[in-house]
Design an enzyme around this catalytic site. Structure first.
Site, PDB file in Angstrom:
ATOM      1  N   ASP A 134     -14.344  27.913  14.366  1.00  0.00           N
ATOM      2  CA  ASP A 134     -13.735  27.492  13.105  1.00  0.00           C
ATOM      3  C   ASP A 134     -12.380  26.803  13.252  1.00  0.00           C
ATOM      4  O   ASP A 134     -12.162  25.727  12.715  1.00  0.00           O
ATOM      5  CB  ASP A 134     -13.612  28.705  12.161  1.00  0.00           C
ATOM      6  CG  ASP A 134     -13.299  28.307  10.738  1.00  0.00           C
ATOM      7  OD1 ASP A 134     -13.702  27.207  10.325  1.00  0.00           O
ATOM      8  OD2 ASP A 134     -12.651  29.087  10.028  1.00  0.00           O
ATOM      9  N   ILE A 158     -23.953  23.689   6.977  1.00  0.00           N
ATOM     10  CA  ILE A 158     -25.136  23.569   7.817  1.00  0.00           C
ATOM     11  C   ILE A 158     -26.216  24.461   7.221  1.00  0.00           C
ATOM     12  O   ILE A 158     -25.984  25.655   6.971  1.00  0.00           O
ATOM     13  CB  ILE A 158     -24.830  23.985   9.270  1.00  0.00           C
ATOM     14  CG1 ILE A 158     -23.978  22.912   9.949  1.00  0.00           C
ATOM     15  CG2 ILE A 158     -26.118  24.238  10.054  1.00  0.00           C
ATOM     16  CD1 ILE A 158     -24.667  21.560  10.127  1.00  0.00           C
ATOM     17  N   CYS A 191     -32.956  16.739  -3.999  1.00  0.00           N
ATOM     18  CA  CYS A 191     -32.258  17.844  -4.668  1.00  0.00           C
ATOM     19  C   CYS A 191     -30.755  17.571  -4.724  1.00  0.00           C
ATOM     20  O   CYS A 191     -30.148  17.179  -3.722  1.00  0.00           O
ATOM     21  CB  CYS A 191     -32.520  19.152  -3.928  1.00  0.00           C
ATOM     22  SG  CYS A 191     -31.668  20.583  -4.653  1.00  0.00           S
ATOM     23  N   CYS A 214     -11.838  21.786  -4.200  1.00  0.00           N
ATOM     24  CA  CYS A 214     -12.792  22.853  -3.907  1.00  0.00           C
ATOM     25  C   CYS A 214     -12.167  24.220  -4.174  1.00  0.00           C
ATOM     26  O   CYS A 214     -11.050  24.511  -3.711  1.00  0.00           O
ATOM     27  CB  CYS A 214     -13.222  22.754  -2.448  1.00  0.00           C
ATOM     28  SG  CYS A 214     -14.368  24.042  -1.930  1.00  0.00           S
ATOM     29  N   GLN A 220      -7.008  29.650  -1.612  1.00  0.00           N
ATOM     30  CA  GLN A 220      -6.194  29.945  -0.439  1.00  0.00           C
ATOM     31  C   GLN A 220      -4.780  29.372  -0.519  1.00  0.00           C
ATOM     32  O   GLN A 220      -3.957  29.621   0.359  1.00  0.00           O
ATOM     33  CB  GLN A 220      -6.887  29.415   0.820  1.00  0.00           C
ATOM     34  CG  GLN A 220      -8.238  30.056   1.083  1.00  0.00           C
ATOM     35  CD  GLN A 220      -8.948  29.456   2.278  1.00  0.00           C
ATOM     36  OE1 GLN A 220      -8.470  29.544   3.418  1.00  0.00           O
ATOM     37  NE2 GLN A 220     -10.102  28.849   2.047  1.00  0.00           N
ATOM     38  N   ASN A 280       2.601  45.379   0.979  1.00  0.00           N
ATOM     39  CA  ASN A 280       2.168  44.612   2.149  1.00  0.00           C
ATOM     40  C   ASN A 280       1.404  45.498   3.130  1.00  0.00           C
ATOM     41  O   ASN A 280       0.376  45.098   3.683  1.00  0.00           O
ATOM     42  CB  ASN A 280       3.372  43.996   2.863  1.00  0.00           C
ATOM     43  CG  ASN A 280       3.970  42.838   2.092  1.00  0.00           C
ATOM     44  OD1 ASN A 280       3.256  42.136   1.375  1.00  0.00           O
ATOM     45  ND2 ASN A 280       5.260  42.632   2.212  1.00  0.00           N
ATOM     46  N   ARG A 295      -4.314  34.459   4.611  1.00  0.00           N
ATOM     47  CA  ARG A 295      -3.159  33.818   3.986  1.00  0.00           C
ATOM     48  C   ARG A 295      -2.192  34.829   3.382  1.00  0.00           C
ATOM     49  O   ARG A 295      -1.218  34.454   2.725  1.00  0.00           O
ATOM     50  CB  ARG A 295      -3.632  32.855   2.899  1.00  0.00           C
ATOM     51  CG  ARG A 295      -4.427  31.670   3.429  1.00  0.00           C
ATOM     52  CD  ARG A 295      -3.551  30.602   4.018  1.00  0.00           C
ATOM     53  NE  ARG A 295      -2.945  29.773   2.996  1.00  0.00           N
ATOM     54  CZ  ARG A 295      -1.992  28.875   3.220  1.00  0.00           C
ATOM     55  NH1 ARG A 295      -1.511  28.728   4.451  1.00  0.00           N
ATOM     56  NH2 ARG A 295      -1.496  28.152   2.249  1.00  0.00           N
TER      57      ARG A 295
END
Length: 378
Positions: A134, A158, A191, A214, A220, A280, A295
């Protein structure tokens, strides 16, 4: 060295060592992907989380000396949560996307790739390998597509024939010359469901994504969420699955092969109000093991506030007033102000009027006024 036999041994090893699918491809440059990335950059569609150097993203020889082939692996993850708690009045819940259920997939895939490296080294002691998950330079979707793992769907995921798009991807560059596998033929056809139902119109067309629109990206970010998206994220705390859940190929796809990927329902679908005041330390202990925590707590808290506004949860008004009056972070104070206006009620109105008199941060003042405007519209 018989590399075809080694390839068969690697495939067999993967079957018994927690890798659901494996494909092989050349280490040639990804020329088509380069053109797409350049176009994405020109249009301003990049998220900013990517490797900045496009050449490194498409040319394996720039990040690995004399590469001969790339191995792509895929691990499937669950699409359905067992014993999912229900969101109800007074106890509203948020949701993490499926890719953030269970243990952080980066750790899971790195473990599988490390075991695969060890196996290959046992067969070829002088083999050189470099694995990535990633956050590496290469575009793992491009590698997976060329290696025959699946086709690149219109939802920019994918899609595998066996597991749909519910797969994590990992790559390994190597100096071993494996025979490449053939890519899979595109299966999306006519489609267009994912493009049609994307909540923010982030899927511009099949296979092209405006990352900045998005929801997976927006959840994020750490700043104020642009107002046009606030009512569209619903109760999403991290990520978005809409373009996956509407995909016909994903219908009925739900695999539970890896125990570490099973979600804890209280983490994957948590109560919203406790998130507003979580420390935290508590956040790291509870959410640290999942990928959606990378994040920090601020975006999650901001999104929880927006989710409470989405539900118009009157039981959260006191908690939101507490944030408005005491939280040191302008984004949290301002988002709480907006949410109070969205929820409404006399208590919220009076709190906003009072805070307007003492607030000094200009961004927060703007949000307080937006909150008060909701009352004028009522």
């Amino acid at each position: 060295m018989n590399y075809q036999l080694l390839k068969e041994e690697i495939i067999e090893f993967c079957k018994h060592n927690g890798i659901d699918k494996i494909g092989f491809t050349t280490a040639d440059p990804f020329t088509e992907m380069k053109n797409r990335l350049i176009r994405q950059e020109e249009l301003g569609y990049q998220s900013g989380f990517e490797e900045k150097d496009i050449e490194k993203r498409v040319n394996p020889s720039l990040i690995f000396e004399e590469p001969k082939s790339i191995i792509s692996i895929a691990l499937t993850y669950p699409s359905k949560m067992k014993n999912a708690p229900q969101s109800k009045k007074g106890e509203r819940r948020g949701i993490f996307c499926r890719a953030s259920w269970g243990k952080d997939y980066h750790d899971v895939l790195k473990d599988r790739l490390a075991k695969l490296e060890t196996f290959i080294s046992s067969k070829v002691p002088n083999a050189r390998m470099r694995s990535m998950v990633d956050t590496g330079e290469l575009v793992d979707r491009a590698v997976a597509e060329r290696a025959g793992i699946g086709w690149s769907g219109k939802n920019c995921s994918i899609i595998t024939p066996e597991f749909g798009s519910y797969v994590y991807l990992g790559d390994m560059i190597t100096n071993l010359p494996f025979e490449p596998d053939a890519p899979i033929e595109d299966g999306c056809g006519t489609c267009n469901k994912c493009v049609d139902v994307c909540p923010t119109g982030a899927l511009i067309q099949g296979g092209q994504l405006d990352s900045k629109r998005c929801i997976a990206f927006l959840t994020q970010t750490k700043d104020f969420l642009p107002e046009e998206y606030r009512s569209k994220i619903g109760n999403r705390l991290y990520g978005c699955d809409t373009c996956q859940t509407v995909c016909p190929v994903n219908k009925g796809k739900d695999f539970h092969f890896h125990p570490e990927m099973e979600p804890d329902p209280e983490i994957a679908k948590p109560l919203l109000k406790p998130l507003l005041t979580i420390s935290n330390k508590e956040f790291k202990e509870k959410y640290g093991p999942v990928s959606g925590s990378w994040r920090g707590k601020k975006p999650i808290q901001r999104n929880a506030i927006l989710a409470l506004a989405h539900f118009k949860d009157e039981t959260a008004v006191e908690d939101l007033i507490g944030l408005l009056n005491k939280d040191v972070r302008p984004v949290i104070r301002g988002t709480a102000a907006w949410a109070l206006g969205k929820i409404g009620g006399e208590q919220a109105f009076l709190a906003l009027k009072h805070s307007l008199e003492k607030e000094t941060d200009q961004d927060v003042i703007v949000e307080i006024k937006k909150g008060l405007d909701f009352f004028n519209e009522a």
